[in-house]
Design a protein around this motif. Sequence first.
Motif, PDB file in Angstrom:
ATOM      1  N   TYR A 172     -11.982  21.497   8.003  1.00  0.00           N
ATOM      2  CA  TYR A 172     -11.330  22.753   7.633  1.00  0.00           C
ATOM      3  C   TYR A 172     -11.166  23.771   8.755  1.00  0.00           C
ATOM      4  O   TYR A 172     -10.234  24.560   8.748  1.00  0.00           O
ATOM      5  CB  TYR A 172     -12.096  23.438   6.491  1.00  0.00           C
ATOM      6  N   THR A 173     -12.126  23.807   9.654  1.00  0.00           N
ATOM      7  CA  THR A 173     -12.091  24.913  10.615  1.00  0.00           C
ATOM      8  C   THR A 173     -11.798  24.426  12.029  1.00  0.00           C
ATOM      9  O   THR A 173     -12.257  23.364  12.429  1.00  0.00           O
ATOM     10  CB  THR A 173     -13.438  25.663  10.638  1.00  0.00           C
ATOM     11  N   PRO A 174     -11.035  25.185  12.786  1.00  0.00           N
ATOM     12  CA  PRO A 174     -10.730  24.785  14.165  1.00  0.00           C
ATOM     13  C   PRO A 174     -11.995  24.800  15.030  1.00  0.00           C
ATOM     14  O   PRO A 174     -12.977  25.461  14.681  1.00  0.00           O
ATOM     15  CB  PRO A 174      -9.740  25.858  14.630  1.00  0.00           C
ATOM     16  N   GLN A 231      -4.248  10.258   9.257  1.00  0.00           N
ATOM     17  CA  GLN A 231      -4.487  11.569   9.840  1.00  0.00           C
ATOM     18  C   GLN A 231      -4.613  12.656   8.774  1.00  0.00           C
ATOM     19  O   GLN A 231      -5.561  13.430   8.789  1.00  0.00           O
ATOM     20  CB  GLN A 231      -3.332  11.909  10.804  1.00  0.00           C
ATOM     21  N   THR A 232      -3.641  12.696   7.841  1.00  0.00           N
ATOM     22  CA  THR A 232      -3.605  13.854   6.933  1.00  0.00           C
ATOM     23  C   THR A 232      -4.678  13.830   5.851  1.00  0.00           C
ATOM     24  O   THR A 232      -5.059  14.885   5.353  1.00  0.00           O
ATOM     25  CB  THR A 232      -2.224  13.970   6.266  1.00  0.00           C
ATOM     26  N   ARG A 233      -5.201  12.658   5.493  1.00  0.00           N
ATOM     27  CA  ARG A 233      -6.258  12.656   4.488  1.00  0.00           C
ATOM     28  C   ARG A 233      -7.582  13.131   5.072  1.00  0.00           C
ATOM     29  O   ARG A 233      -8.612  13.150   4.400  1.00  0.00           O
ATOM     30  CB  ARG A 233      -6.404  11.273   3.855  1.00  0.00           C
ATOM     31  N   ARG A 234      -7.585  13.483   6.350  1.00  0.00           N
ATOM     32  CA  ARG A 234      -8.782  14.017   7.000  1.00  0.00           C
ATOM     33  C   ARG A 234      -8.693  15.530   7.195  1.00  0.00           C
ATOM     34  O   ARG A 234      -9.622  16.146   7.691  1.00  0.00           O
ATOM     35  CB  ARG A 234      -8.987  13.328   8.343  1.00  0.00           C
ATOM     36  N   ILE A 235      -7.536  16.108   6.872  1.00  0.00           N
ATOM     37  CA  ILE A 235      -7.353  17.544   7.098  1.00  0.00           C
ATOM     38  C   ILE A 235      -7.541  18.266   5.766  1.00  0.00           C
ATOM     39  O   ILE A 235      -6.719  18.162   4.844  1.00  0.00           O
ATOM     40  CB  ILE A 235      -5.963  17.796   7.716  1.00  0.00           C
ATOM     41  N   GLY A 236      -8.677  18.989   5.651  1.00  0.00           N
ATOM     42  CA  GLY A 236      -9.091  19.581   4.379  1.00  0.00           C
ATOM     43  C   GLY A 236      -8.009  20.356   3.649  1.00  0.00           C
ATOM     44  O   GLY A 236      -7.716  20.077   2.481  1.00  0.00           O
ATOM     45  N   PRO A 237      -7.391  21.348   4.309  1.00  0.00           N
ATOM     46  CA  PRO A 237      -6.414  22.175   3.571  1.00  0.00           C
ATOM     47  C   PRO A 237      -5.232  21.361   3.050  1.00  0.00           C
ATOM     48  O   PRO A 237      -4.641  21.728   2.039  1.00  0.00           O
ATOM     49  CB  PRO A 237      -5.935  23.183   4.632  1.00  0.00           C
ATOM     50  N   HIS A 241      -8.761  36.807   8.009  1.00  0.00           N
ATOM     51  CA  HIS A 241      -9.142  36.270   6.696  1.00  0.00           C
ATOM     52  C   HIS A 241      -9.253  34.751   6.770  1.00  0.00           C
ATOM     53  O   HIS A 241      -8.665  34.023   5.970  1.00  0.00           O
ATOM     54  CB  HIS A 241      -8.174  36.714   5.598  1.00  0.00           C
ATOM     55  N   LYS A 242      -9.991  34.319   7.733  1.00  0.00           N
ATOM     56  CA  LYS A 242     -10.264  32.921   8.082  1.00  0.00           C
ATOM     57  C   LYS A 242     -10.145  31.915   6.945  1.00  0.00           C
ATOM     58  O   LYS A 242     -11.002  31.839   6.075  1.00  0.00           O
ATOM     59  CB  LYS A 242     -11.691  32.829   8.625  1.00  0.00           C
ATOM     60  N   GLY A 243      -9.084  31.118   6.973  1.00  0.00           N
ATOM     61  CA  GLY A 243      -8.982  30.033   6.014  1.00  0.00           C
ATOM     62  C   GLY A 243      -8.491  30.445   4.640  1.00  0.00           C
ATOM     63  O   GLY A 243      -8.368  29.614   3.765  1.00  0.00           O
TER      64      GLY A 243
END
Lengths: 772, 215
Positions: A21-23, A639-645, B29-31
Amino acid sequence: MAKVPLTQQEMLDTYGPTLHYTPAGGFRTVEDYDRLVSTHCCFCGQQCGINLKVKDNAVVGFEPRTEFPFNKGKLCPKGVKRYLQGSHPDRLLYPMKRTAKGYERISWEQALEETVQKIKDIQEKHGKDSFAMLSGVSLTTEKSYLVGKFARLALQTANLDYNGRLCMVSAGAGNKKAYGIDRASNSWEDIVKARVIFVIGSNIAECFPITTDYVWRARDQGAKLIYADPRMVPMARTADLYLPLRPGTDSALLMAMLHVIIRDGLTDEKFIAEHTTGFEATKEAVKDATPEWAAKITGVPAKQIEKAARWYGEAETGMILHARGLEHHTKGVENVVSCANLALATGKIGREGCGHSTITGQGNGQGGREHGHKCDQLPGNRDITNPEHRKYIAEVWGVEEREIPGKGLSAQEILNEIHAGKIKGLLSICFNPLVSLPDANFNREALDKLEHYTVIDFFLSETAQHADIVLPGSLQEEDEGTTTSGEGRVIKINQAITPPGEARKDWEILLDIAKRLGRGKYFPYQNTREIFEELRLASRGGTADYSGITWERVEKEMGVFWPAPQTTEKGRKALRPEDLDANHPGTPRLFEGGKFYHPDGKGHFNAVAWRESAEVVDAQYPIWLTTGRVVSQYLSGTQTRRIGPLVDQYPNPRMEIHPRLAQKLNIKDGEWVTVKTRRGQITIKALVVNTIRPDTVFVPYHWGGKQSINMLTQRALDPVSKIPEFKVSACVVAKATPEEIREGEEAERLASKTEKLPLNYGLGERRKEFSR
Amino acid sequence: MSEMRFFIDPIRCIGCKSCMQACSECATHKGKPMIHLEYMERGNSTQTVPMVCMHCENPTCAAVCPADAIKRTEDLVVQSSLKERCIGCKNCVVSCPFGVPRYYPEMDQMMKCDMCYDRTSVGLKPMCATVCPSEALFYGTLEEFQSRRKGTPINTFEFGEQEIKTRVFLVAPDGYVNLSMDVMHHLDGRFDDGAYDHLDPFAHLEAMPMSGGLL
Ligand code: SF4
Ligand code: SF4
Ligand code: SF4
């Protein structure tokens, strides 16, 4: 042999898919990064321009690249979140070998040596062609070219094919039959100038979202939109005319449209006479294809078919756009040439606002297939069976012509031969056939039979989990090269970061293997630019002529449209890349002045007879099943099934079903259903929507394991393009039993796990974790 | 006052959520996205409606805020609550006629769209309007909109007695828009109840013999 060594749960825990989820290093304010790298999205064929934010050798976010002419900053959700694949906890960071207990870390030396030893052993025992290679078009054109040369000269096998085989080869083959060249006929700017836009078999809003802007710009100027699809997809919702045809009946609809156009005198006789051949036979073939006849086959009212034909035929300019919905059939090629017949009959091609274009689904679907990792092609879109074409490439490569193997098997055929025990070894790069090929259970059995399998990839995909040796390759942002977008625009991918851990650039890995196979002298490259320079020479004179394109021009002009042939005598005779010229402006619009790429310079009509799909519904399997994509996922989801959002946007596959059919089967929205075909069954939740035909259900295909709809699709192939018929199967749908529901829930649980990482966890930490 | 306007044109929205995904990238507003996508009943339609703060001329949210936490900039952008002042009473949440602000317990603060103030104040477009693939969200001058696009931009809304003028325009489509998405309405009548005894609606039909060449 190649059995998955761990339980599904253990595989999930160790190799994901993990939802990230987070960079790296947490979210950043507008200016908090070291560098902005101008490059492109790594996903679909639109290849949107994007700027990647880089900090501490990690991609930490994106900035819209508003100056890039194709998308002007626009991005779909995949493009927005693409940067999250970097610094991902599942990223493969070192070579691994499968043991009885699971995967074990090994050195590069050992990994390469064991791979090469196996290649040699298998080929000595069973012949060169017993070792196959599968490749992918997320690779840059340079890498695709290299893979083609590598398989033919280093592995010396004929059996090389690529995952574009599952994408748009029907369009390629159809375009070649009709126009003698395999490319979208126009740059997308011509869409804006069209007075009527006919979209058939393409969910442009979800699969090629930026194209919607081009369509809207045309509509703002009064253009009409005709949309043919079994589902009322988001763009069809607003269309001026919507034709909900039954899956598999596209050619009947198109034939009837041509029938009306001829009947009502809407053909362009001058264009037909001067620039085409074969019209009479085609005219004869559609003489009985009345709208009433097509209405019975397609389910679309005859009046609407007439209207579509008249709108398209009468308009001064018009574009036909199609994608996999038209091409994924055992008659995909017939469908495509049926579209071409319409464009040729009305002279709506080769001039402003006119054209017939396929929308490329995969990132480098266009550039990748032109330069040699397709089983029947050599660089420049050359025919591998044509002696002259072979001779030229042999000269560029510095080998005898007979050293280049002949035409090999296509992707599904390679799997078939592995299953039959004839192909014993496999090397694959960026291809996940277990999710993307039809009849997944059959393909899983095939992989289990391999004597040896080495995979080059950056995540351990469902297919890679069957490998004996895993070699960590590179993400798009870790290397440099070019790709070619759906428009035919050659664009530049720039390197943003270096590969993490012990991962390496893909081309370096291939070069190493070639060297160890004793074939190093054919691969003398120091960098990918040198590969591109050789590719220029190799493509010269082919239909996909890139010889006039340089990296500098691509950067400066924000893309150059191929073909860009040589303009000087010196360039046409050159034997070294440095003697090629780069004067040709490129070709955004093909066929201007009615000039086509067949030797006779004409556009060719191809008569088509209507036939049914390979499998049709019957009393036992009474419902049509069709497949496709959703906007937040890409291809096999590696690739995309690993990107949470992105996963949150559409977490699990759902079966779209019309309320009418749902009622009949006593299924309510959100309930578990079991869909079954002759190949297998899956249990997923129902989405009851009136935006689909009542005789058809739809399931997206991006998921693996027990959520994979490709367990249900069939291996029937188009005889010309060898593309499987993903879009039509006969199925039966029923409320799931308690046991099936348990399985469905288990499958959802095993689809992914959520990351439990500190907010500022980044690449540095990841490297430390894995350092010895 | 800035000439730039924000336009929302729901007819063009393809429900892709690019806007939400891009909005959620912001460090403030992170995320979490501050733009929201409303769905019509998915069972009946693929229509979606993106919703940002409308940036009212007389913002009700600010009027009802007891802590004076909601400020408006000179160029008429209504900001999220000031962290130090917001007491989390949610008055703004209840009172906004467009249902925009949300209270985030983990931040103990009301947050909403502030039209990417960090971007728009330096001449960039808001993130959502930059990425929106089909320009359902459009940022530009009124003239630019009118010269390029169809539809009528509206920025005066009536809620009972209350008339509200907003900086953000909603685009009303020209002419009649059919929001019925039932595919049945576009098919031949063979799906009539009586004819529906076999699930293949064409099973009872004979295919017409066709002549013509093969590939
Ligand atoms: S996936 Fe395709 S449409 Fe989406 S941002 Fe990437 S290239 Fe553009
Ligand atoms: S739309 Fe709602 S939150 Fe935005 S300014 Fe108006 S009242 Fe306040
Ligand atoms: S990005 Fe645009 S099209 Fe996509 S959901 Fe948001 S408003 Fe709609």
